[in-house]
Design an enzyme around this catalytic site. Structure first.
Site, PDB file in Angstrom:
ATOM      1  N   ASP A 160      -0.814  -5.524   9.096  1.00 42.94           N
ATOM      2  CA  ASP A 160      -1.833  -4.558   8.728  1.00 42.94           C
ATOM      3  C   ASP A 160      -3.071  -5.348   8.323  1.00 42.94           C
ATOM      4  O   ASP A 160      -3.082  -6.008   7.282  1.00 42.94           O
ATOM      5  CB  ASP A 160      -1.335  -3.671   7.578  1.00 42.94           C
ATOM      6  CG  ASP A 160      -2.276  -2.498   7.303  1.00 42.94           C
ATOM      7  OD1 ASP A 160      -3.385  -2.473   7.868  1.00 42.94           O
ATOM      8  OD2 ASP A 160      -1.910  -1.617   6.508  1.00 42.94           O
ATOM      9  N   TRP A 206       0.857  -1.188   0.000  1.00 46.43           N
ATOM     10  CA  TRP A 206       0.000   0.000   0.000  1.00 46.43           C
ATOM     11  C   TRP A 206       0.891   1.236   0.000  1.00 46.43           C
ATOM     12  O   TRP A 206       1.770   1.365   0.866  1.00 46.43           O
ATOM     13  CB  TRP A 206      -0.890  -0.043   1.237  1.00 46.43           C
ATOM     14  CG  TRP A 206      -1.852   1.086   1.393  1.00 46.43           C
ATOM     15  CD1 TRP A 206      -2.678   1.602   0.446  1.00 46.43           C
ATOM     16  CD2 TRP A 206      -2.113   1.824   2.594  1.00 46.43           C
ATOM     17  NE1 TRP A 206      -3.436   2.616   0.975  1.00 46.43           N
ATOM     18  CE2 TRP A 206      -3.109   2.782   2.290  1.00 46.43           C
ATOM     19  CE3 TRP A 206      -1.599   1.762   3.892  1.00 46.43           C
ATOM     20  CZ2 TRP A 206      -3.595   3.666   3.244  1.00 46.43           C
ATOM     21  CZ3 TRP A 206      -2.089   2.642   4.846  1.00 46.43           C
ATOM     22  CH2 TRP A 206      -3.071   3.586   4.519  1.00 46.43           C
ATOM     23  N   ALA A 266      -6.596  -4.789   7.342  1.00 41.99           N
ATOM     24  CA  ALA A 266      -7.570  -3.774   6.929  1.00 41.99           C
ATOM     25  C   ALA A 266      -8.829  -4.360   6.310  1.00 41.99           C
ATOM     26  O   ALA A 266      -9.795  -3.625   6.098  1.00 41.99           O
ATOM     27  CB  ALA A 266      -6.917  -2.814   5.927  1.00 41.99           C
ATOM     28  N   LYS A 270     -13.527  -0.814   6.163  1.00 40.69           N
ATOM     29  CA  LYS A 270     -14.109  -1.641   5.110  1.00 40.69           C
ATOM     30  C   LYS A 270     -15.173  -2.589   5.650  1.00 40.69           C
ATOM     31  O   LYS A 270     -16.306  -2.615   5.162  1.00 40.69           O
ATOM     32  CB  LYS A 270     -13.017  -2.440   4.395  1.00 40.69           C
ATOM     33  CG  LYS A 270     -12.241  -1.644   3.362  1.00 40.69           C
ATOM     34  CD  LYS A 270     -11.218  -0.728   3.991  1.00 40.69           C
ATOM     35  CE  LYS A 270     -10.412   0.020   2.941  1.00 40.69           C
ATOM     36  NZ  LYS A 270      -9.455   0.960   3.562  1.00 40.69           N
TER      37      LYS A 270
END
Length: 394
Positions: free
Chosen positions: A208, A127, A210, A243
């Protein structure tokens, strides 16, 4: 003073958003922006969140501060969601943050406090904001091989060989599931190998997470994180609710630090409170409060899980449909990887020139490295995209 400042490089995704908005074509397709969209092109407020917010509006009597690390009930609920029974509560420090990005930033800050000579091993690609934050903080980054452009799968051999160069005091940044930008994830054996390498090198994993629930399901997507946190001395986990709860603008996230030594975990908890105080003092609470209500109310949780599963399976259906359309039009299975990837994103494997051709000739907008947001599609646009991909010579 301001005369010493120069313009910052433009954000490529923000630029892409503007180009898309200015495009007058009716059949244009936006695959660039990293937000979930339903078949109508809307990022909806999830049903359970809407119900929780209504209840919150009716019941909440104050907007006073909660605490430097957020509401304890939120942290407890998020730890349970992410780690399950992999570790008991005294083994996990946690702080609410402004979204997953806030959690990532605080994790890097915490790691640098612990080791001023910190190096962070980062997947190639990753990312872009990971790299941007690390550069801003002046932290050294070390890329490790991750994505095989030829097969559009994880280069497990190259990844493990590069991670063997890590040493104690380093951070190895991993995507817990639904890798952004590629959509390609390590298999179960590769995750076990990653644990083995980290145990040997003494480097600390930072995960991470997400997109929990967007890949193979809530528990399956948390599996690698639970494996790592329960197998290694220390683990950092940055979590986003944007999300899977659809609360993008509420900036709801958490930073967790899991450790086998409870005394060290207690010290980390103090440092998380300190870092929050230095940065923004008290984290946002509205989204966190709604998420807590959803996770702790059986009826709301069941509805949330059902809607999240609809979102997940809908994206899988779009992947399978696109792979099938491309198979029919291209006459080969070279795009079969799209059905194997997970989450919102896949890297198509197009050159920058082909990406430009897709945008200019066909109104298809994706990031220059050919990362596309699968959730930007619907049943009507899948065949249009497939035809454009073939015509662009991808």
């Amino acid at each position: 003073m301001f005369e010493t400042l120069s313009q910052q490089p433009p954000d490529k995704i923000i630029e892409l958003m503007k180009l898309y908005a200015d495009d007058p074509r009716a059949e244009k397709i936006d695959l660039g922006v990293g937000v979930y969209k339903n078949a109508e092109g809307v990022t909806p407020v999830m049903r359970a969140i809407k119900a929780a917010e209504k209840r919150l509006w009716e019941e909440q009597t104050t907007k006073s501060y909660v605490g430097l690390t957020g509401d304890p009930a939120f942290n407890d609920a998020m730890i349970d969601l992410v780690l399950g029974d992999a570790l008991s509560r005294p083994h996990v420090a946690s702080a609410a943050t402004p979204g997953g990005t806030g959690a990532v930033r605080q994790a890097f800050e915490l790691a640098r406090m612990a080791n001023p000579g910190l190096r962070v091993f980062v997947s190639d690609p990753t990312w872009p904001n990971h790299l941007s934050i690390l550069k801003h903080l002046g932290i050294e980054t070390v890329p490790y091989r991750y994505f095989d452009d030829a097969t559009c799968t994880v280069d497990s051999e190259g990844m493990l060989a590069d991670l063997e160069r890590a040493r104690p005091g380093d951070i190895v940044l991993l995507h817990g599931c639904c890798h952004n930008p590629t959509g390609a994830n390590p298999g179960a054996a590769a995750w076990r190998d990653i644990v083995s390498v980290l145990r040997t090198t003494g480097a600390t994993p930072m995960i991470d997470l997400a997109y929990q629930g967007f890949g193979d399901g809530l528990a399956a997507d948390a599996g690698p994180t639970r494996l790592i946190a329960s197998s290694l001395p220390e683990t950092l986990i940055a979590v986003s609710c944007s999300k899977n709860f659809g609360v993008y603008r509420e900036r709801t996230g958490a930073l967790m630090a899991a450790g086998q030594d409870t005394d060290r975990v207690a010290a980390v908890q103090d440092n998380l409170a300190y870092l929050n105080r230095q940065n923004y003092s008290f984290p946002p609470d509205h989204g966190a409060r709604a998420v807590t209500m959803v996770l702790t109310d059986p009826e709301l949780r069941a509805d949330w899980e059902a809607e999240l599963e609809e979102m997940r399976t809908g994206m899988l259906h779009l992947r399978e449909a696109l792979a099938a359309e491309l198979r029919a039009r291209a006459g080969s299975d070279r795009f079969a990887f799209l059905a194997e990837h997970r989450g919102m994103f896949s890297r198509l494997g197009a050159t920058p020139e082909q990406v430009q051709r897709l945008r200019e000739d066909h109104g298809v907008y994706m990031v220059g490295d050919s990362r596309m947001n699968i959730a930007g599609l619907n049943e009507a646009t899948v065949p249009i995209l497939a035809e454009a991909i073939v015509r662009a010579g991808v």
